[in-house]
Write a protein that holds these residues in place. Structure first.
Motif, PDB file in Angstrom:
ATOM      1  N   THR A  21      11.121   7.984 -15.899  1.00  0.00           N
ATOM      2  CA  THR A  21      10.566   8.094 -14.553  1.00  0.00           C
ATOM      3  C   THR A  21       9.482   7.051 -14.368  1.00  0.00           C
ATOM      4  N   PHE A  22       9.375   6.578 -13.135  1.00  0.00           N
ATOM      5  CA  PHE A  22       8.268   5.701 -12.763  1.00  0.00           C
ATOM      6  C   PHE A  22       7.585   6.340 -11.569  1.00  0.00           C
ATOM      7  N   THR A  23       6.293   6.580 -11.698  1.00  0.00           N
ATOM      8  CA  THR A  23       5.537   7.309 -10.681  1.00  0.00           C
ATOM      9  C   THR A  23       4.476   6.416 -10.067  1.00  0.00           C
ATOM     10  N   VAL A  24       4.394   6.437  -8.745  1.00  0.00           N
ATOM     11  CA  VAL A  24       3.326   5.755  -8.016  1.00  0.00           C
ATOM     12  C   VAL A  24       2.406   6.820  -7.454  1.00  0.00           C
ATOM     13  N   GLU A  25       1.153   6.788  -7.856  1.00  0.00           N
ATOM     14  CA  GLU A  25       0.162   7.737  -7.365  1.00  0.00           C
ATOM     15  C   GLU A  25      -0.868   7.009  -6.517  1.00  0.00           C
ATOM     16  N   ALA A  26      -1.334   7.686  -5.479  1.00  0.00           N
ATOM     17  CA  ALA A  26      -2.341   7.112  -4.592  1.00  0.00           C
ATOM     18  C   ALA A  26      -3.431   8.140  -4.358  1.00  0.00           C
ATOM     19  N   ALA A  27      -4.618   7.838  -4.802  1.00  0.00           N
ATOM     20  CA  ALA A  27      -5.765   8.713  -4.565  1.00  0.00           C
ATOM     21  C   ALA A  27      -6.546   8.174  -3.378  1.00  0.00           C
ATOM     22  N   ARG A  28      -6.767   9.033  -2.412  1.00  0.00           N
ATOM     23  CA  ARG A  28      -7.468   8.628  -1.194  1.00  0.00           C
ATOM     24  C   ARG A  28      -8.282   9.801  -0.685  1.00  0.00           C
ATOM     25  N   LYS A  29      -9.324   9.515   0.049  1.00  0.00           N
ATOM     26  CA  LYS A  29     -10.144  10.572   0.641  1.00  0.00           C
ATOM     27  C   LYS A  29      -9.623  11.005   2.001  1.00  0.00           C
ATOM     28  N   ALA A  30      -8.929  10.095   2.701  1.00  0.00           N
ATOM     29  CA  ALA A  30      -8.439  10.395   4.042  1.00  0.00           C
ATOM     30  C   ALA A  30      -7.116   9.679   4.249  1.00  0.00           C
TER      31      ALA A  30
ATOM     32  N   SER B 134       0.850  -1.181   0.000  1.00  0.00           N
ATOM     33  CA  SER B 134       0.000   0.000   0.000  1.00  0.00           C
ATOM     34  C   SER B 134       0.890   1.236   0.000  1.00  0.00           C
ATOM     35  N   PRO B 135       0.814   2.093  -1.026  1.00  0.00           N
ATOM     36  CA  PRO B 135       1.687   3.269  -1.074  1.00  0.00           C
ATOM     37  C   PRO B 135       1.350   4.266   0.034  1.00  0.00           C
ATOM     38  N   MET B 136       2.382   4.848   0.607  1.00  0.00           N
ATOM     39  CA  MET B 136       2.198   5.786   1.707  1.00  0.00           C
ATOM     40  C   MET B 136       1.907   7.201   1.215  1.00  0.00           C
ATOM     41  N   PHE B 137       2.542   7.601   0.117  1.00  0.00           N
ATOM     42  CA  PHE B 137       2.489   8.990  -0.317  1.00  0.00           C
ATOM     43  C   PHE B 137       1.508   9.173  -1.475  1.00  0.00           C
ATOM     44  N   ASP B 138       1.023  10.395  -1.621  1.00  0.00           N
ATOM     45  CA  ASP B 138       0.099  10.685  -2.709  1.00  0.00           C
ATOM     46  C   ASP B 138       0.777  10.514  -4.064  1.00  0.00           C
ATOM     47  N   ARG B 139       2.034  10.878  -4.112  1.00  0.00           N
ATOM     48  CA  ARG B 139       2.793  10.665  -5.345  1.00  0.00           C
ATOM     49  C   ARG B 139       4.256  10.449  -4.995  1.00  0.00           C
ATOM     50  N   ALA B 140       4.844   9.438  -5.601  1.00  0.00           N
ATOM     51  CA  ALA B 140       6.283   9.188  -5.474  1.00  0.00           C
ATOM     52  C   ALA B 140       6.823   8.954  -6.875  1.00  0.00           C
ATOM     53  N   THR B 141       7.819   9.740  -7.250  1.00  0.00           N
ATOM     54  CA  THR B 141       8.392   9.641  -8.587  1.00  0.00           C
ATOM     55  C   THR B 141       9.828   9.175  -8.487  1.00  0.00           C
ATOM     56  N   ILE B 142      10.118   8.056  -9.106  1.00  0.00           N
ATOM     57  CA  ILE B 142      11.469   7.505  -9.148  1.00  0.00           C
ATOM     58  C   ILE B 142      12.127   7.972 -10.435  1.00  0.00           C
ATOM     59  N   HIS B 143      13.249   8.660 -10.305  1.00  0.00           N
ATOM     60  CA  HIS B 143      14.010   9.109 -11.466  1.00  0.00           C
ATOM     61  C   HIS B 143      15.039   8.031 -11.791  1.00  0.00           C
ATOM     62  N   LEU B 144      14.735   7.247 -12.799  1.00  0.00           N
ATOM     63  CA  LEU B 144      15.534   6.081 -13.133  1.00  0.00           C
ATOM     64  C   LEU B 144      16.835   6.484 -13.819  1.00  0.00           C
ATOM     65  N   GLU B 145      17.821   5.654 -13.686  1.00  0.00           N
ATOM     66  CA  GLU B 145      19.136   5.947 -14.248  1.00  0.00           C
ATOM     67  C   GLU B 145      19.109   5.984 -15.774  1.00  0.00           C
ATOM     68  N   ASN B 146      18.122   5.337 -16.381  1.00  0.00           N
ATOM     69  CA  ASN B 146      18.026   5.332 -17.847  1.00  0.00           C
ATOM     70  C   ASN B 146      17.346   6.581 -18.406  1.00  0.00           C
ATOM     71  N   GLY B 147      17.042   7.537 -17.525  1.00  0.00           N
ATOM     72  CA  GLY B 147      16.433   8.786 -17.960  1.00  0.00           C
ATOM     73  C   GLY B 147      14.921   8.810 -17.887  1.00  0.00           C
TER      74      GLY B 147
END
Length: 763
Positions: free
Chosen positions: A702-711, A687-700
């Motif tokens: 990005t991979f982003t994990v987004e989490a939409a939540r009401k609370a 379960s992702p903790m943050f609303d958005r986490a963006t990984i800046h990959l070494e190959n240039g």
């Protein structure tokens, strides 16, 4: 409208919130003081406020004690120096240590006599800069790191007796004063255990000429302790000293607020190389510029992941974890006069070309820290593997716990996992043929010399398990970990087209079955004649288990969870046992240890049944619900562990950091996925903790994990998409991540028991 459909509508319209401190420097977010309220009896992280550059040769820490494994303990109130340290753990050695200490008034050289009170409100600890005010001397100390050393700035009051003391530390060292270029050189040869020809050389260059100087010695006995009744010998105006515990000092007359800057370079090769390293790292005597350069390096390092949302405490914990995840291993290579990479070898005592590493426990870090490097820093991961292969060339085996050379600490040969996991994920910048030869040797040959490798391997191959009665401690844990290591070797063999070896080692991955007793429902010890060890108590620690008991070690079958499930009686029986792990008694028996050890106390303090996150063997276990079709329980327990065991403050964590593993678990889990089975390039979803986490990959990409939540309390996955397409499986592949994209979760307050119930694929 169905409940899940209404939640999806809310998720589709919601946008991740921007965190309040998004503009704040990332380098200022980690808190090096987290984990420093630790002692022999109880670990709250077992860390010190390390100031270092990522993967640098050494770090620096304020020093409160000497010789007890904990150079800094937050509850103490005095400082005795500022220590150059390689120490990876309270349970492992520092080597080549030396320290600096400023003072005013009467010159005092004994650590207890020169100590100064300080107040934490006058202390600032950051990854790239540390400062504190010493009350006894009214001296402000600032220090900043470089890859092969560091820089100090001491701000003195008005006095004719300002000193900087250099302590070459115990058990064999030397110092020499060079007044012509106001520098002090020295060496320390202690702490490297079995490594031949070990010496750490250092040079300290001052920006002030010396008004006075001298050397000193503390008379010590053969055990490195001061001889009672004999005072320290201070030799004013002498320029050199060699002995068990020696040091030097430089004296100045200072005006109010006058600063003295000291640049320090170290080398494991020679005094000349120490000066070369200093000039390469810090060509200018400008403290602020050097500190700014270190800060910029941390900005780049921590900027590999951007996070938005969460609480301030969660964000600081995340970046504190990322700071710890790149502290070790220390990379020991240096650059010679021609710019060629060279290293002193902890294995044969000679200087060789190429990289070298030290101060890392593969038993801990194969689980999450090295998988994290495959994701964030594949080039560094390859560099580390090249260093591992250099150790193999120079010592005969890949080390299990180099500090700086092999120490034979812990069990298994988990360098196998590190290499195989990298290779199957496409990291290839190392000699694959040599790497496989090293892995195969681990899996087939008895260790020699300082390398124990897989203890009891002859019995393991002959019987299919390590027996209890042939002198191998922790035989159950050894069997389970050897079977996993065989999985790693098998994956490497398969990738290299070695079909016969693949079949051989894959068959050995099933050896865990030989220790499962269905009558008691646990893995337990057997004798060489096949009989079980009696009596059996699943709460008893030690004996056939490593730093745990039968409850924790039952699940160490990462390579074949479906097989373990079948062995335990099927999916429902597996789930019942997994539920019971988290809810059963917190009691323990001292078992083979014969006394309470700190891990037992900490596991009980967790109050999560027999789940003991304070130690590594269970780090994957909360994710096993994904395999059994109940991912919502993974989501629940992962968040529970994060919230309970990773809190702010010096006493906020529980258990040992263990060279980055505890932190790497948190990083992965906060992102929302975890590498349960390194060597299989997939991750179980939590379960992702943050609303958005963006990984800046070494190959240039990005991979982003987004989490939409009401609370904030919405932790349960209702649905997910990967690059806009529905994702209804509780896993994601490494390839999907490194291609870049967006993994988006819709989270709710209640479990969705229909999402992600398909389990994970077989390796």
């Amino acid at each position: 409208m169905p409940r899940f459909a209404s939640v999806w509508l809310v998720c589709a319209l919601a946008a991740p919130a921007i965190c309040a401190d998004s503009a704040k420097s990332r380098a200022d977010l980690p808190d090096p003081l987290v984990g420093t309220w630790s002692m022999f009896e109880l670990s709250h992280g077992n860390t010190y406020p390390g100031m270092f550059t990522p993967f640098g040769m050494l770090g620096w820490t304020a020093q409160m004690t000497e010789g007890n494994g904990w150079p800094y303990q937050y509850f103490r109130e005095t400082l005795i120096g500022f220590l150059a340290t390689h120490q990876p753990s309270a349970w492992m050695s520092n080597y080549g240590a030396f320290s600096l200490m400023p003072m005013t008034g009467m010159l005092q050289v004994q650590p207890a006599e020169r100590a100064s009170h300080f107040r934490h409100e006058n202390e600032q600890a950051l990854p790239y800069r540390y400062s504190v005010l010493l009350d006894a001397y009214r001296v402000k100390v600032e220090m900043a790191p470089s890859r092969h050393g560091g820089v100090f700035r001491f701000t003195f009051p008005r006095t004719r007796d300002a000193y900087v003391l250099l302590d070459a530390n115990h058990s064999g060292g030397a110092v020499e004063i060079h007044a012509d270029d106001h520098s002090i050189t020295g060496r320390n040869s202690a702490g490297a255990r079995r490594s031949p020809n070990f010496t750490q050389y250092f040079v300290a260059v001052f920006d002030h000429p010396f008004a006075k100087s001298g050397v000193w010695e503390v008379p010590e006995n053969a055990q490195g302790r001061p001889i009672s009744g004999r005072a320290a010998e201070i030799a004013a105006d002498s320029a050199a000293r060699e002995g068990s515990h020696v040091g030097a000092y430089a004296g100045f007359a200072t005006n109010e607020g006058e600063t003295v800057t000291v640049r320090i370079g170290v080398s494991l090769i020679s005094p000349e190389q120490a000066r070369r390293n200093l000039e390469q790292d810090m060509p200018e005597a400008d403290f602020d510029r050097i500190a700014a350069r270190a800060k910029a390096e941390w900005e780049r390092q921590l900027g590999r992941i951007d996070i938005e949302g969460g609480t301030e405490a969660q964000r600081r914990t995340f970046y504190t974890a990322l700071y710890h995840a790149v502290e070790f291993p220390h990379m020991l290579q240096e650059a010679d006069a021609g710019g060629k990479t060279i290293h002193w070898s902890p294995y044969d005592g000679k200087v060789h070309a190429g990289e070298m590493l030290a101060d890392n426990g593969f038993w801990d870090t194969f689980r999450a820290q090295f998988p994290l490097l495959t994701l964030l820093e594949p080039k560094k991961d390859a560099e580390i593997i090249r260093a591992m292969l250099n150790a193999y060339d120079e010592g005969g085996f890949i080390p299990k716990w180099p500090n700086p050379g092999e120490t034979n600490v812990m069990i298994g040969t988990h360098g196998d996992s590190v290499i195989a996991d990298a290779y199957v994920k496409g990291i290839r910048d190392f000699d694959a043929a040599k790497a496989y030869a090293a892995l195969r040797k681990d899996a087939t040959e008895k260790g020699t010399g300082v390398f124990e490798a897989r203890s009891g391997i002859e019995d393991y191959i002959r019987l299919g398990y390590v027996p209890y009665d042939h002198g191998v401690r922790e035989s159950v844990a050894c069997t389970l970990e050897y079977a996993y290591d065989d999985f790693a070797v098998a994956q490497m063999a398969k990738a290299l087209g070695k079909e016969e070896d693949y079949k051989l080692f894959l068959a050995r991955t099933k050896n865990y079955r030989n220790l499962y007793d269905p009558r008691v429902g646990f893995m337990r010890g057997r004798k060489s004649d096949g009989s079980w060890i009696e009596p059996f108590d699943p709460l008893a620690w030690g004996g056939v288990y490593t730093e745990g008991n039968a409850w924790q070690w039952l699940w160490s079958v990462q390579q074949d969870i479906p097989g373990l499930m079948e062995l335990m009686g099927g999916r429902e029986a597996f789930l019942r046992k997994l539920d019971e792990l988290f809810t059963t008694t917190t009691a323990f028996r001292v078992g083979g240890y014969g006394q309470v050890i700190h891990e037992m106390t900490e596991a009980k303090m967790e109050d999560m049944g027999q789940y003991a996150h304070i130690n590594e063997p269970v780090h994957h276990v909360a994710y096993l619900y994904d395999y059994a079709g109940q991912p919502w329980k993974t989501q629940r327990w992962v968040r529970e562990i994060e919230d309970r065991l990773y809190k702010p403050g010096p006493a906020g964590w529980l258990g040992d950091e263990d060279t980055g593993q505890m932190s790497s678990w948190y990083i992965f889990s906060a992102l929302g996925f975890y590498p349960v089975n390194p060597g299989q390039p997939i991750y179980a979803i939590g379960s992702p903790m943050f609303d958005r986490a963006t990984i800046h990959l070494e190959n240039g990409r990005t991979f982003t994990v987004e989490a939409a939540r009401k609370a904030a309390g919405d932790i349960y996955v209702q649905s997910a998409t990967l690059n806009g397409q529905p994702l209804d499986r509780p896993w994601i592949s490494h390839e999907e991540i490194v291609k870049g994209g967006v993994l988006r979760f819709c989270l709710g307050a209640q479990p969705n028991e229909k999402w992600g119930t398909s389990g994970l694929p077989l390796p």
